[in-house]
Design an enzyme around this catalytic site. Structure first.
Site, PDB file in Angstrom:
ATOM      1  N   ARG A   1       5.255  -9.333  -2.250  1.00 46.39           N
ATOM      2  CA  ARG A   1       5.659  -8.264  -1.330  1.00 46.39           C
ATOM      3  C   ARG A   1       7.117  -8.471  -0.951  1.00 46.39           C
ATOM      4  O   ARG A   1       7.479  -9.521  -0.426  1.00 46.39           O
ATOM      5  CB  ARG A   1       4.766  -8.253  -0.080  1.00 46.39           C
ATOM      6  CG  ARG A   1       5.043  -7.073   0.824  1.00 46.39           C
ATOM      7  CD  ARG A   1       3.945  -6.838   1.832  1.00 46.39           C
ATOM      8  NE  ARG A   1       2.775  -6.134   1.295  1.00 46.39           N
ATOM      9  CZ  ARG A   1       2.729  -4.826   1.050  1.00 46.39           C
ATOM     10  NH1 ARG A   1       3.783  -4.075   1.270  1.00 46.39           N
ATOM     11  NH2 ARG A   1       1.637  -4.277   0.578  1.00 46.39           N
TER      12      ARG A   1
ATOM     13  N   HIS B   1      -9.622  -8.295   6.599  1.00 44.64           N
ATOM     14  CA  HIS B   1      -8.586  -8.599   5.615  1.00 44.64           C
ATOM     15  C   HIS B   1      -8.669 -10.064   5.165  1.00 44.64           C
ATOM     16  O   HIS B   1      -8.480 -10.363   3.984  1.00 44.64           O
ATOM     17  CB  HIS B   1      -7.214  -8.271   6.195  1.00 44.64           C
ATOM     18  CG  HIS B   1      -6.117  -8.476   5.211  1.00 44.64           C
ATOM     19  ND1 HIS B   1      -6.084  -7.857   3.975  1.00 44.64           N
ATOM     20  CD2 HIS B   1      -5.020  -9.272   5.254  1.00 44.64           C
ATOM     21  CE1 HIS B   1      -5.017  -8.250   3.314  1.00 44.64           C
ATOM     22  NE2 HIS B   1      -4.363  -9.113   4.062  1.00 44.64           N
TER      23      HIS B   1
ATOM     24  N   LYS C   1       1.362 -10.465  -7.532  1.00 45.06           N
ATOM     25  CA  LYS C   1       2.186  -9.506  -6.766  1.00 45.06           C
ATOM     26  C   LYS C   1       3.037 -10.243  -5.741  1.00 45.06           C
ATOM     27  O   LYS C   1       2.589 -11.215  -5.155  1.00 45.06           O
ATOM     28  CB  LYS C   1       1.255  -8.519  -6.047  1.00 45.06           C
ATOM     29  CG  LYS C   1       1.937  -7.626  -5.023  1.00 45.06           C
ATOM     30  CD  LYS C   1       0.939  -6.743  -4.278  1.00 45.06           C
ATOM     31  CE  LYS C   1       0.775  -7.172  -2.838  1.00 45.06           C
ATOM     32  NZ  LYS C   1      -0.051  -6.265  -2.014  1.00 45.06           N
TER      33      LYS C   1
ATOM     34  N   THR D   1      -0.207   2.599   1.610  1.00 43.20           N
ATOM     35  CA  THR D   1       0.690   3.561   0.965  1.00 43.20           C
ATOM     36  C   THR D   1       0.227   3.860  -0.460  1.00 43.20           C
ATOM     37  O   THR D   1       0.683   4.818  -1.077  1.00 43.20           O
ATOM     38  CB  THR D   1       2.116   2.989   0.871  1.00 43.20           C
ATOM     39  OG1 THR D   1       2.066   1.800   0.062  1.00 43.20           O
ATOM     40  CG2 THR D   1       2.661   2.644   2.239  1.00 43.20           C
TER      41      THR D   1
ATOM     42  N   GLY E   1       0.951   1.891  -2.819  1.00 44.53           N
ATOM     43  CA  GLY E   1       1.953   1.247  -3.682  1.00 44.53           C
ATOM     44  C   GLY E   1       1.376   0.104  -4.501  1.00 44.53           C
ATOM     45  O   GLY E   1       1.619   0.011  -5.709  1.00 44.53           O
TER      46      GLY E   1
ATOM     47  N   GLU F   1      -1.930   8.777  28.995  1.00 39.87           N
ATOM     48  CA  GLU F   1      -2.957   7.756  29.237  1.00 39.87           C
ATOM     49  C   GLU F   1      -4.338   8.316  28.899  1.00 39.87           C
ATOM     50  O   GLU F   1      -4.534   9.535  28.868  1.00 39.87           O
ATOM     51  CB  GLU F   1      -2.893   7.277  30.692  1.00 39.87           C
ATOM     52  CG  GLU F   1      -1.643   6.462  30.957  1.00 39.87           C
ATOM     53  CD  GLU F   1      -1.588   5.898  32.366  1.00 39.87           C
ATOM     54  OE1 GLU F   1      -2.509   6.144  33.158  1.00 39.87           O
ATOM     55  OE2 GLU F   1      -0.594   5.214  32.672  1.00 39.87           O
TER      56      GLU F   1
ATOM     57  N   ASP G   1       0.346  12.350  30.968  1.00 38.88           N
ATOM     58  CA  ASP G   1       1.352  11.341  30.604  1.00 38.88           C
ATOM     59  C   ASP G   1       0.957  10.527  29.375  1.00 38.88           C
ATOM     60  O   ASP G   1       1.643   9.586  28.998  1.00 38.88           O
ATOM     61  CB  ASP G   1       1.596  10.393  31.790  1.00 38.88           C
ATOM     62  CG  ASP G   1       0.338   9.630  32.168  1.00 38.88           C
ATOM     63  OD1 ASP G   1      -0.724   9.923  31.587  1.00 38.88           O
ATOM     64  OD2 ASP G   1       0.422   8.737  33.027  1.00 38.88           O
TER      65      ASP G   1
HETATM   66  C1  R5P Z   1      -2.675  -6.740   0.909  1.00 43.06           C
HETATM   67  O1  R5P Z   1      -2.776  -7.924   1.175  1.00 43.06           O
HETATM   68  C2  R5P Z   1      -3.835  -5.801   0.965  1.00 43.06           C
HETATM   69  O2  R5P Z   1      -4.985  -6.357   0.372  1.00 43.06           O
HETATM   70  C3  R5P Z   1      -3.501  -4.492   0.291  1.00 43.06           C
HETATM   71  O3  R5P Z   1      -3.224  -4.750  -1.071  1.00 43.06           O
HETATM   72  C4  R5P Z   1      -2.309  -3.809   0.911  1.00 43.06           C
HETATM   73  O4  R5P Z   1      -2.462  -3.733   2.301  1.00 43.06           O
HETATM   74  C5  R5P Z   1      -2.149  -2.410   0.351  1.00 43.06           C
HETATM   75  O5  R5P Z   1      -1.036  -1.795   0.908  1.00 43.06           O
HETATM   76  P1  R5P Z   1      -0.295  -0.614   0.130  1.00 43.06           P
HETATM   77  O6  R5P Z   1      -1.323   0.397  -0.281  1.00 43.06           O
HETATM   78  O7  R5P Z   1       0.677  -0.069   1.145  1.00 43.06           O
HETATM   79  O8  R5P Z   1       0.419  -1.214  -1.047  1.00 43.06           O
END
Ligand code: R5P
Length: 307
Positions: free
Chosen positions: A197, A133, A195, A226, A228, A42, A40
């Site tokens: 978001r 982070h 930047k 990603t 990006g 788990e 299932d």
């Molecule tokens: C953002 O605060 C982090 O330091 C990275 O810049 C972010 O998580 C990168 O995400 P991605 O590669 O999707 O742009």
């Protein structure tokens, strides 16, 4: 032959390669554990040797399948606790759910805190992690947290490139503190990209503060998900006349198998298993092994941060 040691090292299934390398460096074998999935979905765990009275380390890097690997870690820690391990150190080279670390808007969770609570509740007595982070996540724990930085390793790899005219660029304001430290270590100038978001998948760039013209740009970030953020930042730097663009990243998530493009070099640690061969992988295995030795022998870990 197992070398007798005062502690044991176990691995979850997220990053066995790293766990094996760490065990080799320490001259020990990984603890025997059976991890199985029930029909299932788990997770079942059985520790196959005694851990009674032992100091136990568990390596798990809950990335790419964060929910599965996090749960697997919690289940393993529960098994170790119930088997009377004396202490349980969770080694999370990559700490999951870290980016939701405050209530930016109404009705959102603080998942970084939730993960801290889950780990403690399961029985973790110490956390060893790398490049959280944000530093404030350390404060979400009521147990000791040893917070390693990948910077000394990545700076060494960057120094090996013998860059002649480098400038360190933070791809967003949030990274500017970390970027400043890289700039100091590399004796380079600093530039910052503003930047914004737009949503979880899209970012927009406003201004570049600093000068990158005819310079070798070193873009630093804790996470590449990603790609990006870094790819768009590389584009901004090229438009502003950068002669080369190099990325130095701690955690390569490569969400959706993202392949970084637009870089002359891409340095990334193996805090998460490497997915593609287009990047220069910087191993953290000896760093983790040294940190384990420091914890076992109650020595200071801060000496490991020196570049
Ligand atoms: C953002 O605060 C982090 O330091 C990275 O810049 C972010 O998580 C990168 O995400 P991605 O590669 O999707 O742009």
């Amino acid at each position: 032959m197992r070398r007798e040691s005062s502690f044991m090292l176990f691995s979850g299934s997220s990053h066995e390669g790293l766990a094996k390398q760490v065990a080799n460096i320490l001259g020990i074998q990984l603890g025997e554990v059976e991890i199985e999935g029930f029909p299932d979905g788990e997770i079942g765990i059985r520790i196959l040797e005694t851990v009674r009275g032992k100091d136990v380390f568990v390596i798990q890097s809950p990335a790419r399948r964060p929910n599965h690997f996090l749960m697997e870690l919690l289940v393993m820690v529960d098994a170790l606790k119930r088997a009377s391990a004396r202490s349980i150190v969770a080694i999370l080279p990559y700490y999951p759910y870290a980016r939701q670390d405050r209530k930016e808007r109404g009705r959102v969770p603080i998942t970084a805190r939730l993960v801290a609570d889950l780990l403690e509740k399961a029985g973790v007595t110490r956390l060893l992690t790398m490049d959280l982070h944000t530093d404030q996540i350390e404060g979400f724990f009521n147990i000791p947290v040893d917070h390693l930085r990948a910077r000394p390793l990545l700076v060494r790899a960057l120094q090996d490139l013998r860059l002649k005219n480098p400038v360190v660029v933070a791809p967003d304001v949030g990274n500017s503190r970390m970027a400043r430290k890289y700039a100091e270590d590399l004796r380079a100038d600093l530039a910052i990209i503003d930047k914004r978001r737009v949503n979880a998948k899209t970012v927009a760039f406003n201004a570049l503060i600093g000068d990158v013209a005819d310079k070798q740009v070193v873009l630093v970030d804790d996470i590449c998900s990603t790609g990006g953020t870094l790819m768009a930042a590389a584009e901004v730097c090229r438009t502003q006349g950068a002669s080369e663009v190099i990325a130095a990243v701690t955690h390569g998530l490569w969400a959706g198998n993202a392949l970084p493009s637009g870089f002359d070099r891409f340095l990334v640690t193996d805090s998460i298993p490497a997915l593609n061969s287009n990047v220069d992988c910087v191993s953290i295995a000896s760093y983790i092994a040294e940190a384990i030795q420091c914890i076992v022998s109650m020595k200071s870990i801060s000496s490991l941060f020196k570049t």
